[in-house]
Write a protein that holds these residues in place. Structure first.
Motif, PDB file in Angstrom:
ATOM      1  N   LEU A  62       6.811  10.216   6.095  1.00 25.52           N
ATOM      2  CA  LEU A  62       7.839   9.796   7.046  1.00 25.52           C
ATOM      3  C   LEU A  62       8.716  10.981   7.442  1.00 25.52           C
ATOM      4  CD1 LEU A  62       9.394   7.723   8.679  1.00 25.52           C
ATOM      5  CD2 LEU A  62      10.632   7.085   6.589  1.00 25.52           C
ATOM      6  N   ALA A  63       9.070  11.820   6.471  1.00 23.59           N
ATOM      7  CA  ALA A  63       9.881  13.003   6.769  1.00 23.59           C
ATOM      8  C   ALA A  63       9.164  13.907   7.761  1.00 23.59           C
ATOM      9  CB  ALA A  63      10.176  13.762   5.472  1.00 23.59           C
ATOM     10  N   GLU A  64       7.861  14.059   7.594  1.00 26.66           N
ATOM     11  CA  GLU A  64       7.076  14.885   8.516  1.00 26.66           C
ATOM     12  C   GLU A  64       7.121  14.313   9.930  1.00 26.66           C
ATOM     13  OE1 GLU A  64       2.499  16.666   8.921  1.00 26.66           O
ATOM     14  OE2 GLU A  64       2.997  15.253   7.322  1.00 26.66           O
ATOM     15  N   ILE A 280      20.503   3.164   6.266  1.00 25.27           N
ATOM     16  CA  ILE A 280      19.118   2.807   6.579  1.00 25.27           C
ATOM     17  C   ILE A 280      18.355   2.713   5.262  1.00 25.27           C
ATOM     18  CG2 ILE A 280      16.965   3.604   7.652  1.00 25.27           C
ATOM     19  CD1 ILE A 280      18.645   5.035   9.747  1.00 25.27           C
ATOM     20  N   ARG A 281      17.612   1.624   5.066  1.00 26.89           N
ATOM     21  CA  ARG A 281      16.770   1.473   3.885  1.00 26.89           C
ATOM     22  C   ARG A 281      15.371   1.058   4.318  1.00 26.89           C
ATOM     23  NH1 ARG A 281      19.049  -0.708  -1.730  1.00 26.89           N
ATOM     24  NH2 ARG A 281      17.314   0.621  -2.319  1.00 26.89           N
ATOM     25  N   LEU A 282      14.375   1.740   3.783  1.00 25.22           N
ATOM     26  CA  LEU A 282      12.978   1.373   3.987  1.00 25.22           C
ATOM     27  C   LEU A 282      12.308   1.278   2.627  1.00 25.22           C
ATOM     28  CD1 LEU A 282      12.023   3.652   7.032  1.00 25.22           C
ATOM     29  CD2 LEU A 282      12.225   1.163   7.048  1.00 25.22           C
ATOM     30  N   PHE A 283      11.269   0.467   2.559  1.00 22.97           N
ATOM     31  CA  PHE A 283      10.607   0.216   1.285  1.00 22.97           C
ATOM     32  C   PHE A 283       9.115   0.467   1.431  1.00 22.97           C
ATOM     33  CE2 PHE A 283      14.440  -2.290   1.621  1.00 22.97           C
ATOM     34  CZ  PHE A 283      15.119  -1.883   0.484  1.00 22.97           C
ATOM     35  N   ALA A 284       8.616   1.423   0.659  1.00 21.39           N
ATOM     36  CA  ALA A 284       7.216   1.824   0.748  1.00 21.39           C
ATOM     37  C   ALA A 284       6.304   0.705   0.261  1.00 21.39           C
ATOM     38  CB  ALA A 284       6.992   3.089  -0.082  1.00 21.39           C
ATOM     39  N   PRO A 285       5.094   0.614   0.812  1.00 26.55           N
ATOM     40  CA  PRO A 285       4.148  -0.408   0.344  1.00 26.55           C
ATOM     41  C   PRO A 285       3.894  -0.305  -1.159  1.00 26.55           C
ATOM     42  CG  PRO A 285       3.354   0.597   2.370  1.00 26.55           C
ATOM     43  CD  PRO A 285       4.561   1.390   1.941  1.00 26.55           C
ATOM     44  N   VAL A 339       2.522   5.313   7.856  1.00 21.56           N
ATOM     45  CA  VAL A 339       3.807   5.672   8.454  1.00 21.56           C
ATOM     46  C   VAL A 339       3.716   5.688   9.978  1.00 21.56           C
ATOM     47  CG1 VAL A 339       5.425   7.606   8.733  1.00 21.56           C
ATOM     48  CG2 VAL A 339       4.681   6.921   6.444  1.00 21.56           C
ATOM     49  N   LYS A 340       2.566   6.073  10.508  1.00 24.10           N
ATOM     50  CA  LYS A 340       2.407   6.179  11.959  1.00 24.10           C
ATOM     51  C   LYS A 340       2.265   4.814  12.631  1.00 24.10           C
ATOM     52  CE  LYS A 340       0.352  10.798  12.227  1.00 24.10           C
ATOM     53  NZ  LYS A 340      -0.100  11.354  10.987  1.00 24.10           N
ATOM     54  N   GLU A 341       1.871   3.794  11.861  1.00 18.79           N
ATOM     55  CA  GLU A 341       1.678   2.460  12.427  1.00 18.79           C
ATOM     56  C   GLU A 341       2.428   1.431  11.587  1.00 18.79           C
ATOM     57  OE1 GLU A 341      -2.322   1.399  14.014  1.00 18.79           O
ATOM     58  OE2 GLU A 341      -2.969   3.169  12.879  1.00 18.79           O
TER      59      GLU A 341
END
Length: 362
Positions: A62-64, A280-285, A339-341
């Protein structure tokens, strides 16, 4: 092995409205924003397992993407939770514990230090794959920050509300400190009390089964060590982020088990009580076992194993020995596609899916 032709992606929820995870940052980006920080954390109480590895890969991937999308400086911030408990001792029916940073082998190396070398390997590989730099923040430094102390003092001053929110069963705020002689902590909080509460400080009194009573004062401007449980760490990280400078945007990225009800009750309602805006909070699969549960690090820590999980997926070291750097790149490439989709990101993946990905030809 899983047939990839039978992998489906639901378009319900957020994937309907976002073409890229980067778009989830648009509403917080301003003309003053110069740096985006993606914060993640882990307890180095073992060699990183597969779920930890995929979460870290999600953060760097995601950082990339953010770096390309916004053309801003992007940094990964890894919080090392070296206060993770180990070596439980029961005395007179009550539990005491030491942190993994305070348990040493014959060579004077702590459990935390020993396991962090694997985290450093992973972080350095991901830095090279993504082109994104990282920094490590230890818990001892995190807890000393004046904003953390300020938020903790506010929680203590409003303890009746926070006890009901966080710990309705034992009705205690889990704020501890170490014995100044041996570093043991009162795990059960049976003889730990918070006293002399003021707007700018409070005092903790506690007890060590070997060295007796002790106390310390926690103030905004001192550096006495205070250990707080997971709920308070999660909340106060958000409180700290709310004090970001105008040119910095920090987002919290954690594994999927910290989402849902946890994020709403512990983080969301806690931040509302503190009158602070949510980060902002996101949660990885999550990586799931065949029963649908999270592939468990605790399972391995307790000396158990899954009968159907191949040894190479037990932890990072086994994975690396079997697949090498090319295997890490392959897994990173897969996770970059999540991350792209958004339809790929907002879901979980089974261990069988990961095995299928790793075993298929390019």
């Amino acid at each position: 092995m899983l047939d990839k032709n039978e992998v489906y992606y639901s378009m319900g929820g957020l994937p309907q409205y976002f073409r890229s995870l980067c778009e989830m940052f648009d509403y917080k980006i301003t003309n003053e924003t110069k740096t985006i920080i993606l914060n993640t954390s882990s307890q180095p109480n073992s060699i990183p397992h597969l779920g930890t590895l995929t979460t870290l890969m999600s953060v760097f991937a995601l950082a990339e993407e953010l770096k390309k999308h916004y053309n801003l400086n992007v940094l990964v911030q890894f919080d090392e939770i070296e206060c993770s408990p180990r070596a439980f001792v029961e005395v007179d029916g009550h539990k005491y514990v030491k942190a993994i940073s305070d348990i040493f082998d014959d060579e004077g190396v702590s459990i935390a230090e020993r396991n962090m070398k694997y985290y450093l390997e992973i972080l350095n590989y991901l830095k090279s794959f993504s082109g994104v730099n990282y920094v490590i923040r230890e818990y001892k430094d995190f807890q000393q920050k004046s904003a953390i102390r300020e938020g903790l003092i506010k929680v203590v001053n409003n303890r009746d509300r926070f006890v009901k929110l966080f710990n309705p069963t034992d009705k205690k705020l889990h704020i501890r400190t170490k014995c100044p002689i041996c570093s043991v902590m009162d795990k059960d909080m049976h003889k730990t009390q918070i006293k002399e509460i003021h707007n700018g400080s409070f005092t903790i009194t506690s007890y060590c089964y070997e060295h007796g009573n002790y106390e310390l004062t926690v103030a905004k401007d001192n550096n006495s060590f205070v250990e707080i449980n997971t709920q308070l760490r999660d909340l106060l990280k958000g409180y700290l982020i709310s004090n970001d400078k105008k040119d910095t945007l920090t987002a919290m990225i954690d594994g999927g088990d910290w989402g849902g009800s946890w994020a709403l009750r512990i983080h969301g309602e806690g931040m509302a009580l503190l009158n602070k805006k949510l980060p902002i909070r996101l949660f990885a699969p999550l990586i799931l076992d065949r029963s649908g549960g999270k592939l468990s690090k605790s399972h391995y820590l307790n000396g158990k194993s899954y009968s159907y999980v191949k040894e190479r997926f037990n932890d990072y070291l086994n994975f690396y020995k079997y697949y090498g750097v090319s295997g890490l790149k392959k897994l990173y490439k897969e996770i970059s596609s999540w991350v792209k989709e958004p339809k790929k990101y907002f879901r979980n993946y089974s261990i069988d899916y990961i095995e299928t990905i790793m075993e298929e030809n390019e």
